[in-house]
Design a protein around this motif. Structure first.
Motif: not given
Length: 383
Positions: A190-198
């Motif tokens: 959630h580091g991008e502010g939304v649920a997204f996994d790099p």
């Protein structure tokens, strides 16, 4: 040619050292720009570290694959699946570790409800597994064709399945929806502010190609031997891939967080070029000064040292040192590493980025000492 190139060990070790450096700033708010990831499209030196490591995994694979082939399919499958499973589990447990957290004045058990499933080690495990299977069953030519196909198909899927308005954006990337549906939003980054996994499932597909390319280069180096023809060809291949990646960037932007195909070509080209420089300096010019010995220590126990760089801060995070009384009258605590940064590193300069960098360098040296001790004792921890 069975000789192991010292330069490959140094290359892998330098990559691990840089991974630790960029992952451990004193303050995430005070970082020099080269030590930050690109906000989205583009690439900084920090964005090169992970693909370089996957490339190094492929290099190492080229030395052991002949032994796997000689041992037979059953042995190969057992060893590869076991190693991939262990690396994946270690990564997962490291995300959950230390299994408890401070809540008020007491420790409570961390539940699995919000535990991130994927991560750096998990991606390494998946890329290693699938690249190994592809190389073993389809050999050199087949692996190259499959790798190129993966990159092209991934590009097409990003365009056709992504949001037509901007298929390469955070929300427009088709892999975001896949990861959310398969893994659940609570188990993503959630580091991008939304649920997204790099390190999501979909973007792992092109990352597998990074390992395949590393294998092909490692195999080529061994077959050609230490001669200037091999070295010159490495520089040419590196330049060609760099140029191809930059050209592809015009229609498929270089982007680490969704691991675009142009990113694979661009970073592989750079990795080959850097490796060629290492080979020239170490194997041809016989340079074995302090930097090579320093980085080689990390190259001897790369995964173990990387795991320690995540394990030790989490473990010490359970230790609370009194720092000050807050405005609300409550005691404020700090971790041992936090105390070191605040009271030792931060005061060294009015520019807080210098203190943050000093902290990161200090941790690199700490983990180097651990690696140095293991190397002196000839302890090499493998999975």
């Amino acid at each position: 040619m069975n000789q192991r190139y010292y330069s490959l060990d140094v290359f892998r070790g330098a990559t691990v050292a840089l991974m630790i450096l960029v992952n451990n700033p004193g303050s995430w708010n005070n970082i020099y720009s080269p030590l930050e990831h690109a906000a989205w499209h583009g690439a900084t030196p920090t964005d090169l570290v992970f693909p370089f490591f996957l490339f190094a995994v492929g290099n190492a694979m080229s030395f052991v694959m002949p032994r796997f082939e000689a041992a037979g399919t059953a042995v190969f499958l057992r060893k590869v699946f076991k190693r991939a499973f262990l690396i994946f589990i270690i990564g997962t447990l490291l995300s959950w570790f230390p299994f408890v957290r401070w809540e008020g004045d007491g420790l409570v058990v961390k539940t699995l409800e919000n535990m991130r499933i994927l991560g750096v080690l998990q991606r390494i495990a998946l890329c290693y597994l699938f690249a190994s299977l592809i190389i073993y069953y389809f050999k050199t030519r087949g692996a190259f064709v499959i790798g190129a196909t993966f990159l092209l198909v991934y590009w097409v899927l990003c365009i056709t399945l992504g949001n037509p308005a901007d298929p390469f954006s955070l929300e427009g990337f088709w892999g975001t929806a896949v990861d959310r549906n398969l893994l659940g939003e609570n188990h993503l980054y959630h580091g991008e502010g939304v649920a997204f996994d790099p390190e999501g499932l979909v973007s792992t597909i092109p990352a597998i190609v990074q390992v395949i390319f590393g294998y092909l280069v490692g195999q080529y180096i061994q077959q050609k031997g230490k001669n200037f023809e091999m070295l010159a060809n490495l520089f040419v291949i590196g330049a060609v891939l760099l140029f191809a990646g930059i050209c592809w960037d015009m229609v498929f932007p270089i982007n680490k967080k969704i691991w675009t195909s142009s990113f694979v070509l661009f970073t592989t080209g750079l990795a080959i070029t850097v490796l060629a420089v290492f080979i020239y300096a170490i194997e041809f010019r016989k340079y074995t000064g302090f930097p090579t010995g320093f980085f080689n220590v990390f190259g001897k126990n790369p995964l173990f040292i990387y795991v320690m760089s995540g394990f030790i801060p989490r473990l010490l995070g359970l230790i609370r040192i009194f720092d000050h009384v807050g405005d609300d009258g409550k005691n404020s605590y700090i971790t041992p590493f936090g105390w070191f940064y605040k009271h030792i590193c931060e005061p060294v300069s009015l520019n807080l980025k210098n203190g943050s960098l000093l902290y990161a360098i200090s941790l690199v040296l700490l983990y180097w000492l651990i690696g140095y001790y293991l190397n002196r004792k000839k302890i090499y921890i493998r999975v």
